[in-house]
Scaffold this motif. Structure first.
Motif, PDB file in Angstrom:
ATOM      1  N   ARG A 151     105.827  57.823  13.818  1.00 24.58           N
ATOM      2  CA  ARG A 151     104.971  58.573  14.856  1.00 24.58           C
ATOM      3  C   ARG A 151     104.455  60.005  14.478  1.00 24.58           C
ATOM      4  NH1 ARG A 151     108.741  55.108  17.401  1.00 24.58           N
ATOM      5  NH2 ARG A 151     108.400  54.849  19.715  1.00 24.58           N
ATOM      6  N   GLY A 152     104.754  60.234  12.986  1.00 18.32           N
ATOM      7  CA  GLY A 152     103.918  61.506  12.506  1.00 18.32           C
ATOM      8  C   GLY A 152     104.791  62.492  12.497  1.00 18.32           C
ATOM      9  N   HIS A 153     106.187  62.474  12.805  1.00 18.07           N
ATOM     10  CA  HIS A 153     107.375  63.524  12.605  1.00 18.07           C
ATOM     11  C   HIS A 153     107.672  63.650  11.227  1.00 18.07           C
ATOM     12  CE1 HIS A 153     107.288  64.091  17.109  1.00 18.07           C
ATOM     13  NE2 HIS A 153     107.673  62.713  17.187  1.00 18.07           N
ATOM     14  N   SER A 154     107.870  64.888  10.825  1.00 13.31           N
ATOM     15  CA  SER A 154     108.511  65.252   9.596  1.00 13.31           C
ATOM     16  C   SER A 154     109.985  64.923   9.395  1.00 13.31           C
ATOM     17  CB  SER A 154     108.243  66.533   9.096  1.00 13.31           C
ATOM     18  OG  SER A 154     108.814  66.952   7.930  1.00 13.31           O
ATOM     19  N   VAL A 155     110.474  63.896   8.502  1.00  8.35           N
ATOM     20  CA  VAL A 155     111.933  63.557   8.732  1.00  8.35           C
ATOM     21  C   VAL A 155     112.424  63.502   7.288  1.00  8.35           C
ATOM     22  CG1 VAL A 155     113.506  61.544   9.337  1.00  8.35           C
ATOM     23  CG2 VAL A 155     111.051  61.657  10.518  1.00  8.35           C
ATOM     24  N   GLU A 156     113.580  64.385   7.179  1.00  8.54           N
ATOM     25  CA  GLU A 156     114.424  64.179   5.975  1.00  8.54           C
ATOM     26  C   GLU A 156     115.651  63.513   6.515  1.00  8.54           C
ATOM     27  OE1 GLU A 156     114.669  67.890   4.070  1.00  8.54           O
ATOM     28  OE2 GLU A 156     113.066  68.616   5.122  1.00  8.54           O
ATOM     29  N   VAL A 157     116.279  62.727   5.644  1.00  7.38           N
ATOM     30  CA  VAL A 157     117.440  62.065   5.696  1.00  7.38           C
ATOM     31  C   VAL A 157     118.485  62.640   4.612  1.00  7.38           C
ATOM     32  CG1 VAL A 157     118.757  59.839   5.569  1.00  7.38           C
ATOM     33  CG2 VAL A 157     116.397  60.036   6.505  1.00  7.38           C
ATOM     34  N   ALA A 158     119.426  63.442   4.970  1.00  7.65           N
ATOM     35  CA  ALA A 158     120.582  63.557   4.059  1.00  7.65           C
ATOM     36  C   ALA A 158     121.446  62.608   3.956  1.00  7.65           C
ATOM     37  CB  ALA A 158     121.097  65.016   4.359  1.00  7.65           C
ATOM     38  N   GLU A 159     121.641  61.888   2.912  1.00  6.54           N
ATOM     39  CA  GLU A 159     122.601  60.749   2.431  1.00  6.54           C
ATOM     40  C   GLU A 159     123.664  61.132   1.505  1.00  6.54           C
ATOM     41  OE1 GLU A 159     124.999  57.912   2.176  1.00  6.54           O
ATOM     42  OE2 GLU A 159     123.841  57.917   3.948  1.00  6.54           O
ATOM     43  N   LEU A 160     124.882  60.942   1.841  1.00  5.29           N
ATOM     44  CA  LEU A 160     125.950  61.317   0.684  1.00  5.29           C
ATOM     45  C   LEU A 160     125.913  60.507  -0.320  1.00  5.29           C
ATOM     46  CD1 LEU A 160     128.264  63.533   0.213  1.00  5.29           C
ATOM     47  CD2 LEU A 160     129.995  61.917   1.538  1.00  5.29           C
ATOM     48  N   ARG A 161     125.770  59.146  -0.181  1.00  8.47           N
ATOM     49  CA  ARG A 161     125.722  58.177  -1.433  1.00  8.47           C
ATOM     50  C   ARG A 161     124.547  58.588  -2.192  1.00  8.47           C
ATOM     51  NH1 ARG A 161     125.186  52.910   1.995  1.00  8.47           N
ATOM     52  NH2 ARG A 161     123.853  54.507   3.218  1.00  8.47           N
ATOM     53  N   GLU A 162     124.822  58.009  -3.525  1.00  7.94           N
ATOM     54  CA  GLU A 162     123.533  58.258  -4.555  1.00  7.94           C
ATOM     55  C   GLU A 162     122.751  57.285  -4.281  1.00  7.94           C
ATOM     56  OE1 GLU A 162     123.477  60.771  -6.183  1.00  7.94           O
ATOM     57  OE2 GLU A 162     125.171  61.728  -5.738  1.00  7.94           O
ATOM     58  N   GLN A 163     122.780  56.174  -3.437  1.00  8.43           N
ATOM     59  CA  GLN A 163     121.753  55.259  -3.353  1.00  8.43           C
ATOM     60  C   GLN A 163     122.031  54.100  -2.197  1.00  8.43           C
ATOM     61  OE1 GLN A 163     121.621  52.477  -6.755  1.00  8.43           O
ATOM     62  NE2 GLN A 163     123.857  52.217  -6.711  1.00  8.43           N
ATOM     63  N   PHE A 164     121.100  53.433  -1.792  1.00  5.52           N
ATOM     64  CA  PHE A 164     121.461  52.508  -0.636  1.00  5.52           C
ATOM     65  C   PHE A 164     122.301  51.391  -1.171  1.00  5.52           C
ATOM     66  CE2 PHE A 164     117.228  54.588   0.819  1.00  5.52           C
ATOM     67  CZ  PHE A 164     117.745  55.105   2.021  1.00  5.52           C
ATOM     68  N   ASP A 165     123.341  51.568  -1.155  1.00  8.93           N
ATOM     69  CA  ASP A 165     124.434  50.484  -1.517  1.00  8.93           C
ATOM     70  C   ASP A 165     125.301  50.359  -0.483  1.00  8.93           C
ATOM     71  OD1 ASP A 165     125.711  52.634  -1.862  1.00  8.93           O
ATOM     72  OD2 ASP A 165     126.361  52.729  -3.928  1.00  8.93           O
ATOM     73  N   ALA A 166     124.912  49.772   0.609  1.00  4.18           N
ATOM     74  CA  ALA A 166     125.835  49.670   1.934  1.00  4.18           C
ATOM     75  C   ALA A 166     127.067  48.685   1.483  1.00  4.18           C
ATOM     76  CB  ALA A 166     125.233  49.082   2.889  1.00  4.18           C
ATOM     77  N   LEU A 167     128.268  49.322   1.870  1.00  5.01           N
ATOM     78  CA  LEU A 167     129.305  48.595   1.694  1.00  5.01           C
ATOM     79  C   LEU A 167     129.580  47.537   2.735  1.00  5.01           C
ATOM     80  CD1 LEU A 167     131.847  51.588   1.069  1.00  5.01           C
ATOM     81  CD2 LEU A 167     130.640  50.345  -0.606  1.00  5.01           C
ATOM     82  N   GLY A 168     130.348  46.539   2.592  1.00  4.94           N
ATOM     83  CA  GLY A 168     130.712  45.449   3.402  1.00  4.94           C
ATOM     84  C   GLY A 168     130.309  44.164   3.052  1.00  4.94           C
ATOM     85  N   VAL A 169     130.257  43.262   3.862  1.00  2.82           N
ATOM     86  CA  VAL A 169     129.783  41.828   3.451  1.00  2.82           C
ATOM     87  C   VAL A 169     128.369  41.554   4.305  1.00  2.82           C
ATOM     88  CG1 VAL A 169     131.976  41.076   2.778  1.00  2.82           C
ATOM     89  CG2 VAL A 169     131.384  41.107   5.199  1.00  2.82           C
ATOM     90  N   GLY A 170     128.427  41.153   5.499  1.00  2.00           N
ATOM     91  CA  GLY A 170     127.113  40.809   6.360  1.00  2.00           C
ATOM     92  C   GLY A 170     127.447  41.330   7.807  1.00  2.00           C
ATOM     93  N   ILE A 171     126.349  41.457   8.489  1.00  2.00           N
ATOM     94  CA  ILE A 171     126.471  41.827  10.074  1.00  2.00           C
ATOM     95  C   ILE A 171     125.383  40.779  10.801  1.00  2.00           C
ATOM     96  CG2 ILE A 171     127.055  44.076   9.583  1.00  2.00           C
ATOM     97  CD1 ILE A 171     123.845  44.603  10.555  1.00  2.00           C
ATOM     98  N   ILE A 172     125.926  40.474  11.965  1.00  2.98           N
ATOM     99  CA  ILE A 172     124.970  39.938  12.748  1.00  2.98           C
ATOM    100  C   ILE A 172     123.835  40.886  13.421  1.00  2.98           C
ATOM    101  CG2 ILE A 172     124.824  38.467  14.832  1.00  2.98           C
ATOM    102  CD1 ILE A 172     127.599  37.367  14.251  1.00  2.98           C
ATOM    103  N   GLN A 173     122.689  40.447  13.592  1.00  5.03           N
ATOM    104  CA  GLN A 173     121.523  41.246  13.971  1.00  5.03           C
ATOM    105  C   GLN A 173     121.251  40.366  15.551  1.00  5.03           C
ATOM    106  OE1 GLN A 173     118.637  41.546  10.827  1.00  5.03           O
ATOM    107  NE2 GLN A 173     118.636  43.438  11.467  1.00  5.03           N
ATOM    108  N   PRO A 174     121.877  40.900  16.663  1.00  4.69           N
ATOM    109  CA  PRO A 174     121.503  39.856  17.868  1.00  4.69           C
ATOM    110  C   PRO A 174     120.069  40.276  18.449  1.00  4.69           C
ATOM    111  CG  PRO A 174     123.159  41.767  18.259  1.00  4.69           C
ATOM    112  CD  PRO A 174     123.068  41.602  16.641  1.00  4.69           C
ATOM    113  N   SER A 175     119.633  39.394  19.297  1.00  2.28           N
ATOM    114  CA  SER A 175     118.352  39.650  19.701  1.00  2.28           C
ATOM    115  C   SER A 175     117.927  41.092  19.944  1.00  2.28           C
ATOM    116  CB  SER A 175     118.255  38.584  20.790  1.00  2.28           C
ATOM    117  OG  SER A 175     116.623  38.381  21.057  1.00  2.28           O
ATOM    118  N   ASN A 176     118.788  41.907  20.566  1.00  7.28           N
ATOM    119  CA  ASN A 176     118.299  43.363  21.155  1.00  7.28           C
ATOM    120  C   ASN A 176     118.085  44.093  19.717  1.00  7.28           C
ATOM    121  OD1 ASN A 176     121.202  43.070  21.111  1.00  7.28           O
ATOM    122  ND2 ASN A 176     121.616  45.020  21.508  1.00  7.28           N
ATOM    123  N   ALA A 177     118.921  43.969  18.611  1.00  5.23           N
ATOM    124  CA  ALA A 177     118.512  44.619  17.507  1.00  5.23           C
ATOM    125  C   ALA A 177     117.444  44.284  16.680  1.00  5.23           C
ATOM    126  CB  ALA A 177     119.895  44.434  16.656  1.00  5.23           C
TER     127      ALA A 177
END
Length: 377
Positions: A26-52
């Motif tokens: 949408r044209g906004h300036s966005v910064e994300v502060a993420e404590l991890r060193e990379q996108f290495d999400a923990l866990g196994v899998g999830i369900i994305q239902p229709s609304n997601a």
């Protein structure tokens, strides 16, 4: 708002990255502060239902999610031996499939690429060290020593949210429900075309959930002492002991688990911020504001809905405070419905006494909730 905003998103998980994509596009300036060193999400899998999935469509990454996941339409209910009792078609929103199983790391990579492509900046290994909201903006010092002034700070920083602690101290600490989730990723059964839920006159249920063409996960919830942790040498055996009454597909899946390190154990807690989700220009969203038990498979869906609706309200309002007020008015009833019904289902399935209010919610049930949640958010 016509003027682009400078926004800091605290937390680069599913909800935080969804907000980053939605706002940056949408044209906004966005910064994300993420404590991890990379996108290495923990866990196994999830369900994305229709609304997601509808949210994923709105931010332009639906096809990317479907490409790395497993789309499905029918929930199969079985007895403990694996004999089908019911096959329940799942409802869907316009323009979105019914469900998609997806590995968490794959979803993190999809969202991370989308955020970068949209122009958001992700600052790995950083967290908020200090902030001060003067009503016109928020001055932030990050843990790497850098500083910045933002029009809005949003905490998508999880159930243990540091921003929630900054705003409210210990008032809204995570509440352990008395139950824990056991999950293991396995090769997908060739005949598993959707979620298989095996249940019966047992104090347990077990699910097989496809997450790619090659993978599925076995998941089950049990009452566990708060200080319990699986034995690192025999976690797979402890899970098998808990599911000893199941035969058929569940037993076959258990027989494949030979490495205790593949068992993912997580205690189920919830958070209810029974106060405004925003204080000035600092907001809490997703699990930081309303973490739920997993019984409706809606936790991540509620987070991404939070993100998209916030972006929409920032479009519509003439100020950040007005947008935050409108956002919370839209989001709180729906998120609380999911949390309350999820907890009631957990109690019902495990023989825990329920309240009259929970009994009324339980008349809706899981199928009814699915139909409620495919209505516009």
């Amino acid at each position: 708002m016509a003027t682009p905003l400078r926004v800091l998103v605290h937390g680069g998980g599913i909800g935080g990255l969804t907000l980053a994509v939605a706002l940056a596009r949408r044209g906004h300036s966005v910064e994300v502060a993420e404590l991890r060193e990379q996108f290495d999400a923990l866990g196994v899998g999830i369900i994305q239902p229709s609304n997601a999935l509808h949210v994923m469509r709105e931010i332009g990454i639906l096809e990317d999610c479907l490409a790395v996941g497993f789309e499905w339409q029918v929930l199969t209910i079985c007895d403990p031996a694996g004999n089908p009792v019911a096959k329940i078609p799942q409802p869907q929103m316009d323009g979105a499939p019914a469900n998609n199983g997806i590995p968490r790391p794959a979803l993190a990579q999809v969202l991370g690429r989308a955020a970068a492509d949209a122009g958001a900046t992700v600052r790995f290994g950083t967290t908020v060290a200090d902030l001060s909201d003067d009503g016109e903006g928020v001055d932030v010092t990050l843990s790497d020593g850098s500083t910045g002034r933002y029009d809005l700070v949003v905490g998508f920083d999880g159930i243990g949210s540091p921003l929630r602690t900054r705003l409210y101290g210990d008032r809204f600490r995570p509440e352990y429900t008395g139950f824990a989730n056991w999950r293991v990723t396995l090769p997908r059964r060739a005949d598993l075309e959707g979620v298989l839920m095996s249940t019966g006159n047992l104090a347990a249920k077990a699910l097989l959930t496809p997450i790619t063409g090659e993978l599925m996960y076995l998941g089950s919830v049990f009452a566990e002492a708060e200080d319990f942790r699986p034995d690192p040498e025999r976690a797979h055996e402890q899970l098998a002991e808990r599911l000893a009454d199941f035969t058929g597909p569940i037993a076959e899946a258990l027989a494949q688990i030979t490495d205790p390190a593949t068992v993912v154990y997580s205690r189920i807690s919830q958070v209810t911020v029974d106060a405004p989700w925003h204080v000035g220009r600092v907001a809490l969203a997703g699990d930081a504001a309303h973490a739920s038990t997993p019984h409706l498979a809606q936790g991540a869906a509620m987070a991404v809905e939070d993100a998209l609706v916030l972006a929409q309200e920032l479009d519509a309002a003439d100020s950040v405070p007005a947008a935050l007020q409108a956002w919370e008015e839209r989001r709180r009833p729906r998120a609380m419905f999911v949390q309350s019904l999820s907890r009631a289902i957990l109690k019902q399935e495990t023989g825990t006494p329920t309240t009259p209010e929970e009994d009324e919610l339980l008349t809706i049930g899981i199928p009814g909730a699915a139909h409620v949640l495919v209505k516009p958010y």
